[in-house]
Scaffold this active site. Structure first.
Site, mmCIF file in Angstrom:
data_model
loop_
_atom_site.group_PDB
_atom_site.id
_atom_site.type_symbol
_atom_site.label_atom_id
_atom_site.label_comp_id
_atom_site.label_asym_id
_atom_site.label_seq_id
_atom_site.Cartn_x
_atom_site.Cartn_y
_atom_site.Cartn_z
ATOM 1 N N SER A 64 -1.098 37.500 49.385
ATOM 2 C CA SER A 64 -1.847 38.343 48.438
ATOM 3 C C SER A 64 -3.215 38.786 48.935
ATOM 4 C CB SER A 64 -1.971 37.640 47.089
ATOM 5 O OG SER A 64 -0.731 37.650 46.429
ATOM 6 N N LYS A 67 -3.413 42.481 48.998
ATOM 7 C CA LYS A 67 -3.694 43.321 47.826
ATOM 8 C C LYS A 67 -4.961 44.153 47.985
ATOM 9 C CE LYS A 67 -1.165 40.821 44.205
ATOM 10 N NZ LYS A 67 -0.332 39.932 45.022
ATOM 11 N N TYR A 174 -1.771 38.562 36.244
ATOM 12 C CA TYR A 174 -1.607 38.682 37.690
ATOM 13 C C TYR A 174 -0.129 38.816 38.040
ATOM 14 C CZ TYR A 174 -2.209 37.652 42.647
ATOM 15 O OH TYR A 174 -2.212 37.717 44.011
#
Length: 390
Positions: A64, A67, A174
């Protein structure tokens, strides 16, 4: 990036103690300032029992931490006037209009309704569009089970059939928001996400290792994902799909810590590095400002799959900027308020502190995400960084 000295006995000790004590299977850490590397160090092997040590040039699954990179792509398109962050997502992806909100289950049948409003691209950026992840949302976990839909690591486009678990704009949730954002980037730019990022982020910043598709040799050299056993850490073959059906803006990048540090330094320098301008300074400044208004990053997120992640228990007052988690309070000896940070599920973490001019990152490869022992290591590392460079 370079500097006169990149050593620190106190930070070295944090890393070596963490590996020797079994908190993590390996640890690689870097600290950069606006002008270059302040520290780099490592402890532990690339795989339990292996002779080859992990180093700042080892390849990690940054998960992540992808991101914020995909978010930068969207921000670039917005700066050029090609993308309106406040437009409905279906303006760019007509199929998005079919997304529904999960309200529960009738036996094993999901019950769905239309969302109360149309999600915007900005809500994808800020994780307020309503999408969750299976390991932090029990409803998403059950939806995947009853529908036979694999989670995002399988690389199957079926994940885009997942419903929202909240109406857009009503809470921070999330999840797969940035995977949808990657689809928006592709639609607007006319390029696959991996090609777009290579041309507009990786190459200008000199991030030579960063890729969605490592070569066969690079895969052999990856730091292994570990799991805990009664006898210590065990290396596994855990990875996401090597042949995904889409390039995952939410998790798909492999990179060395040394190369990702160049991305961190670009953020410290308000969008530029070594003559390459990735974003306008004002855009970077906005990334470090609260973009979710009165909403908050949750203080507590229970785990829905303990082998993948522990629960999150954090301080109150956390906010979200443009691709970054923002702390709003000063903890003694740690990052300044409105620093930006995030992490990857295999336990890679970074922060960027514009006020102090310091950015740090610490890397390991193991599951589950969020363990008390590892969180202690990260805190010790951060305190040692500010004692040395703050």
């Amino acid at each position: 990036m370079s500097s006169a000295s990149t050593s620190s006995a106190s930070i070295d000790q944090v890393l070596s103690d963490a590996v020797a004590g079994g908190a993590v299977p390996q640890a690689v850490a870097l600290v950069v300032g606006r002008d270059g590397v302040l520290y780099e160090g490592a402890a532990g092997p690339v795989a339990a029992g292996a002779e080859r040590p992990a180093t700042p040039d080892s390849m990690f699954r940054i998960a992540s931490m992808t991101k914020i990179v995909a978010t930068v792509a969207a921000l670039q398109l917005a700066e050029r006037g090609d993308l309106d962050l406040d437009a409905p997502v279906e303006k760019y992806l007509p199929q998005f209009a079919d997304v529904r909100v999960l309200t529960g289950f009738d036996g094993d049948t999901p019950t769905l309704r239309p969302p109360a409003s149309s999600a915007t691209v900005r809500q994808l950026v800020t994780h307020t569009a309503g999408f969750g992840y299976w390991f932090w949302n029990a409803d998403v976990h059950r939806w995947e089970e009853v529908t036979g839909t694999p989670n995002v690591l399988a690389g199957d486009r079926a994940i885009f059939s997942a419903p929202m678990v909240a109406d857009p704009g009503t809470r921070f949730e999330y999840g797969t928001n940035t995977d949808w954002l990657g689809e928006v980037v592709e639609a607007v730019s006319g390029q696959p996400l991996n090609d777009y990022l290579a041309a507009h982020v990786f190459e200008p910043l000199g991030m030579r290792s960063a890729t969605f598709a490592p070569t066969a040799q690079a895969r052999k050299d990856l730091v292994a994902v570990h799991v805990p056993t009664d006898d210590g850490w065990a290396a596994t073959e855990i990875d996401w799909s090597p042949t995904p059906q889409w390039w995952a803006g939410g998790h798909g990048i492999y990179c060395t810590p040394r190369d990702y540090a160049r991305f961190q330094q670009m953020l410290l320098n308000r969008g530029s590095l070594d003559g390459a301008t990735i974003l306008n300074p004002e855009t970077v400044d906005n990334a470090f400002r609260n973009q979710i208004g009165d909403l908050d990053f949750p203080v507590h997120i229970p785990t829905a799959e303990p082998e993948t992640s522990g629960p999150w228990n954090g301080p109150a007052g956390l906010k979200w900027g443009l691709g970054l988690l923002l702390n709003t309070a000063q903890a003694p000896g740690m990052r300044a308020p409105y620093s930006g940070a995030w992490a990857g599920v295999f336990n890679t973490h970074f922060w960027v502190d514009p006020a102090t001019g310091v950015s740090g990152a610490i890397y390991s490869q193991f599951l589950p995400f969020i363990t008390d022992a590892a969180l202690g290591v990260y805190a010790d590392f951060e305190r040692a960084v500010y004692a040395e460079f703050g």
